[in-house]
Design an enzyme around this catalytic site. Structure first.
Site, PDB file in Angstrom:
ATOM      1  N   ASP A 163      16.806  30.226  12.362  1.00 20.10           N
ATOM      2  CA  ASP A 163      18.155  30.103  11.801  1.00 20.10           C
ATOM      3  C   ASP A 163      18.726  28.703  11.961  1.00 20.10           C
ATOM      4  OD1 ASP A 163      18.079  30.728  14.613  1.00 20.10           O
ATOM      5  OD2 ASP A 163      20.238  30.958  14.577  1.00 20.10           O
ATOM      6  N   TYR A 197      25.927  33.109  25.015  1.00 16.36           N
ATOM      7  CA  TYR A 197      25.909  31.858  25.770  1.00 16.36           C
ATOM      8  C   TYR A 197      27.302  31.549  26.311  1.00 16.36           C
ATOM      9  CZ  TYR A 197      21.578  31.288  23.113  1.00 16.36           C
ATOM     10  OH  TYR A 197      20.348  31.487  22.549  1.00 16.36           O
ATOM     11  N   LYS A 209      20.017  38.299  24.342  1.00 15.37           N
ATOM     12  CA  LYS A 209      19.338  37.007  24.473  1.00 15.37           C
ATOM     13  C   LYS A 209      20.246  36.059  25.246  1.00 15.37           C
ATOM     14  CE  LYS A 209      17.785  33.061  21.677  1.00 15.37           C
ATOM     15  NZ  LYS A 209      17.452  32.592  20.304  1.00 15.37           N
TER      16      LYS A 209
END
Length: 265
Positions: A26, A146, A177
């Protein structure tokens, strides 16, 4: 869990060991055309030939990647995006939907959330809506989580990574993730706080193949469920061999030295 979601999950996660090798592609939206993602059919074919379980991309690249031949590979459609040209590049806006992913043949969809960003509330609201739609349609959801914002001094700090992973689980992700924390002990704590598979990100290109393989090996020993790595895989000079080496680590419990030999180093 609805059987539809379970069936789709087993297309991208090995049902025997609960592990996976995902190769994200991506990067073009955020960074532009990057090495390794020019001929998408060739890249996807190399990932499938090497033994990756799934590739991840934005909806528009699917038409450039469909090969009509070769080994099968899972498809994850990414739903959120921003560009590095933006003054707010850490704010990921929704650019697709679960329904679009279904129409494009996705086995899973993914979103990206940066906790700590001034627009965190918008990304979390999007997360909630996407998670609900995924449950309604029986579609697995991968959440890229994140810590990136003015209050975060170190996005790899164990407490930050653990917080990111926990938010992903609590808001409904089926796979989370996160960044690797740097050591097995602290990453084991991250995994222990989650009741869904946790995979590690690759981040920027690393200095050596050994560094990548060591990180993957250690994350697995800490209880991780595999990896979701892009540039350290598709941009590797021997990328088919690199995927084979990762497969040896993830699905065959090989050691790093064995994996390095597969790469040819």
């Amino acid at each position: 869990m609805y059987f539809g979601k379970q069936i789709r999950l087993e297309r991208i996660i090995n049902r025997n060991n609960g592990r996976t090798i995902i190769v994200p592609m991506d990067h073009g939206v955020s960074m532009g055309a990057v090495p390794g993602l020019m001929d998408m059919k060739e890249t996807v074919n190399d990932m499938a030939q090497g033994g990756a379980d799934a590739v991840l991309m934005h909806k528009g690249l699917i038409r450039c990647s469909y090969r009509r031949a070769g080994s099968d590979i899972g498809l994850i459609v990414h739903l959120s995006a921003s560009t590095d040209l933006s003054p707010q590049c850490n704010y990921k806006a929704l650019v697709s939907s679960v329904e679009e992913g279904i129409r494009h043949g996705a086995d899973c969809v993914s979103i990206h959330v940066n906790l700590g960003d001034p627009n965190e509330e918008k990304m979390l609201a999007d997360f909630g809506r996407v998670a609900e739609a995924c449950d309604n349609w029986g579609m697995p959801l991968l959440a890229m989580m994140y810590g990136r914002g003015p209050k975060i001094k170190n996005s790899y700090a164990p407490e930050v990574v653990a917080h990111c992973a926990r938010v992903g689980v609590e808001l409904g992700a089926d796979i989370v993730k996160v960044s690797y924390t740097g050591d097995m002990s602290s990453f084991a704590d991250v995994v222990a706080s989650c009741c869904v598979p946790v995979v590690i990100a690759g981040g920027p290109r690393m200095e050596s193949t050994r560094d990548v393989l060591n990180m993957v090996h250690d994350s697995l020993k800490a209880g991780g469920s595999g990896l979701s790595m892009g540039r350290n895989v598709f941009a590797h000079p021997r990328r088919v061999q690199m995927v084979r080496a990762l497969r040896a680590l993830v699905h065959e419990d090989a050691d790093v030295e064995t994996a390095l030999k597969i790469v040819g180093e």
